[in-house]
Write an enzyme that holds these catalytic residues in place. Structure first.
Site, PDB file in Angstrom:
ATOM      1  N   TYR A 259      33.245 -15.174  -3.439  1.00  0.00           N
ATOM      2  CA  TYR A 259      32.373 -15.227  -2.261  1.00  0.00           C
ATOM      3  C   TYR A 259      31.197 -16.131  -2.592  1.00  0.00           C
ATOM      4  CZ  TYR A 259      28.962 -13.500   1.237  1.00  0.00           C
ATOM      5  OH  TYR A 259      28.025 -13.393   2.245  1.00  0.00           O
TER       6      TYR A 259
ATOM      7  N   ASP B 256      29.065 -21.596  -8.992  1.00  0.00           N
ATOM      8  CA  ASP B 256      28.223 -20.707  -8.183  1.00  0.00           C
ATOM      9  C   ASP B 256      27.712 -19.613  -9.128  1.00  0.00           C
ATOM     10  OD1 ASP B 256      28.669 -18.709  -5.136  1.00  0.00           O
ATOM     11  OD2 ASP B 256      27.088 -18.793  -6.652  1.00  0.00           O
TER      12      ASP B 256
ATOM     13  N   LYS C  34      19.155 -14.828  -6.384  1.00  0.00           N
ATOM     14  CA  LYS C  34      18.920 -13.488  -6.948  1.00  0.00           C
ATOM     15  C   LYS C  34      17.827 -13.475  -8.023  1.00  0.00           C
ATOM     16  CE  LYS C  34      23.673 -12.203  -5.793  1.00  0.00           C
ATOM     17  NZ  LYS C  34      23.621 -11.157  -4.760  1.00  0.00           N
TER      18      LYS C  34
END
Ligand code: KE4
Length: 428
Positions: free
Chosen positions: A144, A239, A267
């Site tokens: 994802y 990613d 994050k």
């Protein structure tokens, strides 16, 4: 656990927010219960509006690597806010954090801040397309990369959990340029890249998958991926929204010794405030406006409060032995969970990389999307509810990871192992 106020809040929230949440996984649909509303958090604990206390392994899905409400990070934000909240102009704070990222992440020569991981990956893919002049992108089933149209094809987090294969609203014209193949399948990877390399702008990969649960790359997968993309003039994008500054100070690329062309971050670099970033080779990054023709922009990009939190967060990561101690705690927990499953006699495959882990309710091994999907998500849901009733907050989905923070103590982890054994025995 008494959760009357949370229930009432949830009913009210659903009247004004779709599903009562601002991100689907928070609705806890796949674990068969209503979400609790969080009032506050400190260290390894979160506290809901009914006054219940939980030991937290969601950690805001990764940013809280030092635990919640860390004093240094709170002070940094408190100091920054006194000077204003946003200027829409360059600041020394964004330059300072950019310099820390460039210094930390081996492949990043230049970096652009955005406001989320989705913005980071969306921008990196546009940049790869602009740099190569090619349109097709390759991702991996179960990975994802945020909710940009191009990625919503067999995505991981959220989409898998809710069982939505892709998503309505994503035009066929968009996803026809997205190829999704199984993670860790080198033969199919080589076949795909050689057959369509002339059209492929980039491959985007989670160097450790965290959105189908924790799935590690095989010993040769990332190296093979690097070789093929190098040979075929394809931009390799890591990613690292989850793995960045999590697996090592230099992220997965330091941990595995593989250098991508572009890296996406999020994050941890925001310390809990909204931040994303994409960066990499200067010859590619220089194609981004205003110096280059590839457009990308953002009102709050490089926001001074978020930059202050990120700087404080990264400074704390530079403590000697930080990662060694964090990973030792995670190893203790993982070993305890494995023993608990053996003792209860139930099939659990425990995948761990560094301080990321997932216990899949299946015989395993779990090496890709298909094998992850073989897990008993209903059994996980019962386990989730049982652990929550004991004050332990796990990810509300079998297909997410548990995060360990430096704020988790060994005594707390011992308690988690004991509670897990109790829960597994009830499942047997
Ligand atoms: P955000 O747009 O949510 O900041 O980042 C998207 C993203 C990109 N890349 C990776 C590897 C990610 O894991 C994410 C987001 N992670 C999910 C949890 N697995 C966020 C939680 C949620 O969607 O509420």
């Amino acid at each position: 656990m008494e959760t009357k106020i949370s229930s009432r809040m949830f009913e009210m929230a659903k009247k004004v927010i779709p599903g009562g949440v601002n991100s689907p996984v928070r609705a806890c649909k796949s674990v068969g219960c209503e979400p609790v509303f969080i009032q506050k958090a400190k260290g390894s604990h979160i506290y809901d509006v009914d006054g219940n206390e939980y030991l937290d392994f969601v950690c805001s899905w990764g940013p809280m690597i030092h635990g919640h409400a860390n004093e240094e990070i709170m002070d940094a934000v408190t100091d920054a806010v006194k000077d204003g909240t946003s200027f829409g102009a360059p600041t020394t704070k964004e330059m300072a954090l950019a310099s820390m990222v460039v210094e930390a992440v081996p492949s990043i020569e230049k970096v652009r801040f955005v406001n989320s991981g989705t913005e980071a990956t969306m921008s990196a893919v546009r940049l790869a397309r602009g740099f190569t002049g090619k349109d097709v992108i390759v991702k991996f089933d179960g990975c994802y990369h945020g909710h940009a149209d191009s990625f919503l094809i067999k995505a991981g987090s959220g989409v898998i959990t809710l069982g939505i294969p892709g998503s309505p609203g994503v035009p066929e014209d968009i996803v026809k340029n997205t190829i999704s193949i199984p993670y860790n399948n080198e033969d199919l990877l080589e076949k795909t890249l050689r057959e369509r390399g002339a059209e492929i702008a980039c491959v985007i990969v989670e160097p450790v998958a965290g959105n189908m649960g924790c799935v590690a790359p095989s010993a040769t997968f990332l190296a093979r991926l690097r070789e093929l993309t190098e040979e075929l003039n394809i931009v390799l994008i890591f990613d690292e929204v989850i793995t960045g500054f999590r697996l090592a100070y230099g992220g997965a690329q330091e941990h595995f010794g593989i250098m991508p062309d572009l890296t996406c971050l999020g994050k941890i670099i925001g310390g809990g405030l909204p931040v994303g970033a994409y960066g990499g080779r200067a010859d590619i990054m220089d194609q981004i406006a205003p110096d280059g023709p590839v457009y990308q922009a953002g009102t709050l990009s490089g926001n001074p409060l978020a930059m202050a939190a990120g700087i404080a967060n990264l400074r704390l990561l530079q403590r000697p032995d930080f990662y060694k101690e964090l990973n030792e705690k995670a190893e203790f927990l993982a070993d305890g969970l494995k023993k608990a499953a053996e003792s209860a006699g139930i099939p659990v495959t425990l995948n761990r990389v560094g301080s990321l882990m997932t216990g899949f309710f299946t015989e395993g091994p779990v090496t890709d999307f298909e094998s992850a999907m073989g897990s008993d998500a209903d059994r996980y849901a019962v386990h989730y509810r049982q652990m929550l009733s004991k004050g332990i907050n796990l990810a509300p989905s079998q297909f997410e990871v548990a995060f360990v923070s430096s704020a988790h103590t060994m005594d707390e982890l011992k308690t988690v192992v004991e509670m897990t054994e109790w829960s597994f025995k009830k499942l047997a």
